[in-house]
Design an enzyme around this catalytic site. Structure first.
Site, mmCIF file in Angstrom:
data_model
loop_
_atom_site.group_PDB
_atom_site.id
_atom_site.type_symbol
_atom_site.label_atom_id
_atom_site.label_comp_id
_atom_site.label_asym_id
_atom_site.label_seq_id
_atom_site.Cartn_x
_atom_site.Cartn_y
_atom_site.Cartn_z
ATOM 1 N N LYS A 36 73.915 8.190 61.881
ATOM 2 C CA LYS A 36 75.154 8.357 62.639
ATOM 3 C C LYS A 36 75.810 9.730 62.449
ATOM 4 O O LYS A 36 76.645 10.127 63.258
ATOM 5 C CB LYS A 36 76.135 7.246 62.283
ATOM 6 C CG LYS A 36 76.626 7.272 60.866
ATOM 7 C CD LYS A 36 77.630 6.157 60.645
ATOM 8 C CE LYS A 36 78.153 6.187 59.222
ATOM 9 N NZ LYS A 36 79.191 5.208 58.976
ATOM 10 N N ARG A 37 75.442 10.436 61.382
ATOM 11 C CA ARG A 37 75.957 11.793 61.173
ATOM 12 C C ARG A 37 75.278 12.675 62.226
ATOM 13 O O ARG A 37 74.196 12.363 62.685
ATOM 14 C CB ARG A 37 75.516 12.229 59.769
ATOM 15 C CG ARG A 37 76.202 13.425 59.195
ATOM 16 C CD ARG A 37 75.474 13.834 57.924
ATOM 17 N NE ARG A 37 75.547 12.837 56.865
ATOM 18 C CZ ARG A 37 76.472 12.804 55.927
ATOM 19 N NH1 ARG A 37 77.387 13.725 55.898
ATOM 20 N NH2 ARG A 37 76.466 11.873 55.000
ATOM 21 N N GLY A 41 69.409 14.348 56.781
ATOM 22 C CA GLY A 41 69.512 14.837 55.402
ATOM 23 C C GLY A 41 70.513 14.086 54.544
ATOM 24 O O GLY A 41 70.540 14.241 53.325
ATOM 25 N N THR A 143 71.490 3.408 53.645
ATOM 26 C CA THR A 143 72.788 3.926 54.096
ATOM 27 C C THR A 143 73.581 4.623 52.996
ATOM 28 O O THR A 143 74.701 5.071 53.230
ATOM 29 C CB THR A 143 73.620 2.772 54.700
ATOM 30 O OG1 THR A 143 73.572 1.657 53.789
ATOM 31 C CG2 THR A 143 73.050 2.341 56.035
ATOM 32 N N GLY A 185 81.975 16.275 38.952
ATOM 33 C CA GLY A 185 83.206 16.932 38.515
ATOM 34 C C GLY A 185 82.926 18.214 37.754
ATOM 35 O O GLY A 185 83.557 19.249 37.981
ATOM 36 N N LEU A 186 81.931 18.165 36.855
ATOM 37 C CA LEU A 186 81.631 19.352 36.039
ATOM 38 C C LEU A 186 80.966 20.441 36.882
ATOM 39 O O LEU A 186 81.239 21.637 36.697
ATOM 40 C CB LEU A 186 80.752 18.981 34.846
ATOM 41 C CG LEU A 186 81.440 18.096 33.792
ATOM 42 C CD1 LEU A 186 80.458 17.713 32.693
ATOM 43 C CD2 LEU A 186 82.664 18.789 33.194
ATOM 44 N N VAL A 237 94.743 8.929 35.011
ATOM 45 C CA VAL A 237 95.681 9.434 36.018
ATOM 46 C C VAL A 237 96.311 8.216 36.666
ATOM 47 O O VAL A 237 95.605 7.322 37.137
ATOM 48 C CB VAL A 237 94.931 10.289 37.064
ATOM 49 C CG1 VAL A 237 95.886 10.763 38.141
ATOM 50 C CG2 VAL A 237 94.246 11.471 36.392
ATOM 51 N N HIS A 444 53.852 32.388 26.328
ATOM 52 C CA HIS A 444 54.849 33.158 25.580
ATOM 53 C C HIS A 444 55.133 34.464 26.316
ATOM 54 O O HIS A 444 54.197 35.119 26.775
ATOM 55 C CB HIS A 444 54.321 33.493 24.188
ATOM 56 C CG HIS A 444 55.260 34.363 23.415
ATOM 57 N ND1 HIS A 444 56.415 33.871 22.853
ATOM 58 C CD2 HIS A 444 55.237 35.701 23.155
ATOM 59 C CE1 HIS A 444 57.053 34.868 22.255
ATOM 60 N NE2 HIS A 444 56.374 35.985 22.416
HETATM 61 C C1 LIG Z 1 78.571 16.655 45.551
HETATM 62 C C2 LIG Z 1 77.305 15.897 45.281
HETATM 63 C C3 LIG Z 1 76.277 16.520 44.609
HETATM 64 C C4 LIG Z 1 75.087 15.843 44.379
HETATM 65 N N1 LIG Z 1 74.103 16.497 43.714
HETATM 66 C C5 LIG Z 1 72.943 15.857 43.476
HETATM 67 C C6 LIG Z 1 71.886 16.535 42.831
HETATM 68 O O1 LIG Z 1 71.990 17.707 42.489
HETATM 69 N N2 LIG Z 1 70.736 15.858 42.615
HETATM 70 C C7 LIG Z 1 70.583 14.558 42.994
HETATM 71 O O2 LIG Z 1 69.513 13.979 42.757
HETATM 72 N N3 LIG Z 1 71.571 13.892 43.608
HETATM 73 C C8 LIG Z 1 72.745 14.509 43.866
HETATM 74 N N4 LIG Z 1 73.739 13.851 44.530
HETATM 75 C C9 LIG Z 1 73.496 12.451 44.925
HETATM 76 C C10 LIG Z 1 72.644 12.379 46.194
HETATM 77 O O3 LIG Z 1 73.306 13.045 47.232
HETATM 78 C C11 LIG Z 1 72.386 10.948 46.572
HETATM 79 O O4 LIG Z 1 71.813 10.262 45.476
HETATM 80 C C12 LIG Z 1 71.420 10.851 47.736
HETATM 81 O O5 LIG Z 1 71.934 11.511 48.851
HETATM 82 C C13 LIG Z 1 71.149 9.385 48.094
HETATM 83 O O6 LIG Z 1 70.290 9.315 49.173
HETATM 84 P P1 LIG Z 1 70.313 8.075 50.176
HETATM 85 O O7 LIG Z 1 69.250 8.356 51.166
HETATM 86 O O8 LIG Z 1 70.276 6.816 49.431
HETATM 87 O O9 LIG Z 1 71.748 8.123 50.881
HETATM 88 P P2 LIG Z 1 72.563 9.258 51.612
HETATM 89 O O10 LIG Z 1 72.074 10.597 51.311
HETATM 90 O O11 LIG Z 1 73.996 8.955 51.342
HETATM 91 O O12 LIG Z 1 72.254 9.016 53.153
HETATM 92 C C14 LIG Z 1 72.694 7.880 53.822
HETATM 93 C C15 LIG Z 1 72.839 8.224 55.296
HETATM 94 O O13 LIG Z 1 73.029 7.007 56.008
HETATM 95 C C16 LIG Z 1 73.906 7.248 57.089
HETATM 96 N N5 LIG Z 1 74.460 5.956 57.489
HETATM 97 C C17 LIG Z 1 75.239 5.118 56.755
HETATM 98 N N6 LIG Z 1 75.489 3.990 57.447
HETATM 99 C C18 LIG Z 1 74.869 4.119 58.647
HETATM 100 C C19 LIG Z 1 74.742 3.299 59.783
HETATM 101 N N7 LIG Z 1 75.290 2.076 59.826
HETATM 102 N N8 LIG Z 1 74.043 3.764 60.840
HETATM 103 C C20 LIG Z 1 73.444 4.987 60.809
HETATM 104 N N9 LIG Z 1 73.525 5.815 59.745
HETATM 105 C C21 LIG Z 1 74.217 5.374 58.679
HETATM 106 C C22 LIG Z 1 74.930 8.204 56.498
HETATM 107 O O14 LIG Z 1 75.559 8.946 57.554
HETATM 108 C C23 LIG Z 1 74.058 9.077 55.607
HETATM 109 O O15 LIG Z 1 73.665 10.262 56.275
HETATM 110 C C24 LIG Z 1 74.930 14.509 44.817
HETATM 111 C C25 LIG Z 1 75.970 13.872 45.510
HETATM 112 C C26 LIG Z 1 77.132 14.558 45.747
HETATM 113 C C27 LIG Z 1 78.230 13.869 46.506
#
Ligand SMILES: Cc1cc2nc3c(=O)[nH]c(=O)nc-3n(C[C@H](O)[C@H](O)[C@H](O)COP(=O)(O)OP(=O)(O)OC[C@H]3O[C@@H](n4cnc5c(N)ncnc54)[C@H](O)[C@@H]3O)c2cc1C
Length: 465
Positions: A36-37, A41, A143, A185-186, A237, A444
């Site tokens: 839906k985005r 990615g 999702t 956060g870090l 907080v 090394h």
């Molecule tokens: C700031 C930040 C930094 C991060 N850094 C790291 C990192 O360095 N290394 C790491 O391993 N992980 C990192 N993560 C975590 C990582 O982003 C997630 O673990 C990963 O994206 C999970 O993948 P996923 O496919 O499960 O879900 P997501 O990447 O969340 O993808 C889910 C997708 O589903 C779509 N979606 C949801 N519901 C629907 C629907 N009903 N219909 C159609 N589409 C839908 C959403 O739009 C989304 O694009 C980070 C997260 C954040 C927020």
């Protein structure tokens, strides 16, 4: 709509979903991915891993140019921050990555259906603006997750931001308060700290990086404090009031006590992420949840046959590589292969400087389980390559079984340890002993010699300390 019947329909185009779609297509399935985005990615490529690493890399270069080159005999003058330029770098990195996935979808003939998907039956997904599509083999819920809100603190993505807002602040805040001393956060606190913000991390627990090895968190906090980060640990907080110019936060000791006010220009709420299943129609088709996560069996199947789930929306660490591994394993299982994911060996990395990386059991976990273990540690101060690069903070620690010497856990803080942890994940996948790692020839001078030395130290015979 051109096509409405598929073998596999994946809902969500993040690292779990898009990788599952690619692998399923490679195995000969006709695949659709519903996202839906506006871009593929998921969280990772759009507002997570990739943009945060782009800003971490850029802010590291800024910090180094401004303050870190004199020790190498390099004089630099007039270093200035061009924040819009840095944001443009981040945006380009994101664009290149997400369009890369579009290319991979075309290459693998995966239909990208743009719109929100709702499951209406065990084999049917209604896609907003597209219509009903069917999956003869599997519907895969991928999702992901979204930001966990903090009760009483409204995120407006201006003054009070989530990680998404913190990736796009229009100016460097004078004082940034980060609520939550975890990875996100870090990392984002480090970005804005390097660019000139005073950063205060408020953490409910009495340590940062609470899920990591205690010695690692302690060392990380010490180093970040040396870099100028302030920590209010054991602090909660309780409220925030936003004004035109900033945010007034009320905090109090987690154990109870007198409240205090902390003034900030911006506040980042980074207390964690929660599984995202909104609008998916799970109740209607009877898919069970467990504390918000989609409940699955050992083969990623939900309680409804034909509906599977992977990634952040199911149990386990919320990490992109964990989601990817699950995507691959599920696609291969659907094709009749015997793939699986070793959830005990998912590495965790914090991309601060120095970096933090770990895999396997922590000392706390081994003690709690009553496992007798040996520990070997080697500091980067005694590593020639680390000295040459001017990055001597940190150590490598290897934990191995006291009886068999099998490596049970590895915990590192130091330069480029994100790239070094892979060696140990591989070693542990093959049930290597510390002695195996110690007897492996490491080039090394490399930072990875600290791994070999830590492995030697498990047996009390490090060479360079
Ligand atoms: C700031 C930040 C930094 C991060 N850094 C790291 C990192 O360095 N290394 C790491 O391993 N992980 C990192 N993560 C975590 C990582 O982003 C997630 O673990 C990963 O994206 C999970 O993948 P996923 O496919 O499960 O879900 P997501 O990447 O969340 O993808 C889910 C997708 O589903 C779509 N979606 C949801 N519901 C629907 C629907 N009903 N219909 C159609 N589409 C839908 C959403 O739009 C989304 O694009 C980070 C997260 C954040 C927020």
């Amino acid at each position: 709509m051109a096509e409405s019947t598929f073998d596999v329909v994946v809902i969500g185009g993040g690292p779990g979903g898009y990788v599952c779609a690619i692998r399923a297509a490679q195995l000969g399935f006709k695949v659709a991915c519903v996202e839906k985005r506006g871009t593929l990615g998921g969280t990772c490529l759009n507002v997570g891993c990739i943009p945060s690493k782009a800003l971490l890399a850029a802010s590291e270069k800024f910090e180094e140019a401004a303050h870190g080159l004199a020790k190498f005999g390099i004089k630099v003058g007039g270093v200035e921050l061009d924040l819009p330029g840095m944001q443009a770098h981040k945006d380009k990195v994101v664009k290149d990555n997400v369009t890369g996935i579009e290319f991979l979808f075309k290459k693998n003939k995966i239909a990208w259906l743009k719109g929100a998907g709702k499951i209406t039956a065990a084999n049917t997904v209604e896609v907003e603006g597209v219509g009903a599509i069917t999956a003869s083999k599997a519907i895969v819920i991928a999702t992901g997750s979204d930001v966990t809100p903090l009760p009483g603190i409204a995120i407006d993505e201006k003054r009070v931001v989530s990680s998404t807002g913190a990736l796009s602040l229009p100016e460097v805040p004078k004082h940034l308060v980060v609520i939550g001393g975890g990875v996100i956060g870090l990392e984002l606190g480090s970005v804005w700290g390097r660019l000139g913000a005073k950063v205060t991390v408020v953490e409910y627990l009495d340590r940062v990086l609470p899920s990591m090895d205690g010695e690692l968190s302690k060392q990380a906090q010490r180093i970040f404090a040396k870099q100028g980060m302030d920590f209010k640990l054991g602090t909660k907080v309780t409220g925030a009031s936003v004004t035109e110019t900033g945010v007034s936060l009320t905090v109090e000791p987690a154990a109870g006590g007198a409240a205090q006010t902390v003034e900030a220009d911006a506040v980042l709420v980074a207390i964690g992420r929660r599984p995202y299943t909104e609008g998916l129609g799970l109740e209607a088709v009877g898919v069970e949840l467990d504390r918000g996560r989609v409940k699955i069996d050992g083969h990623f199947q939900t309680n409804v046959p034909g509906i599977y789930a992977i990634g952040d929306v199911v149990e386990g660490p919320m990490l992109a590589h964990k989601a990817e591994e699950e995507g691959v394993a599920l696609a291969e299982q659907l094709a009749g292969q015997k793939s699986h994911v070793n959830h005990d060996l998912v590495p965790g990395v914090v991309y601060t400087w120095p970096e933090v990386a770990a895999v396997g059991k922590t000392e706390e976990q081994l003690k709690a389980a009553g496992v007798a273990y040996k520990a070997g540690k080697f500091p980067f101060t005694a590593n020639g390559r680390a000295r040459a690069g001017g990055n001597t903070d940190g150590f490598v620690k290897i934990l191995s079984d006291a009886a068999t010497d099998q490596v049970l856990g590895v915990h590192m803080i130091g330069p480029n340890v994100s790239e070094m942890i892979g060696e140990l994940v591989l070693a542990m996948e093959f049930s290597a002993s510390a002695e195996d790692v110690a007897r492996t020839c490491h080039a090394h001078p490399t930072l990875s010699e600290a791994v070999k030395e830590a492995a030697l130290a498990v047996d009390g015979r490090p060479l360079h300390i």
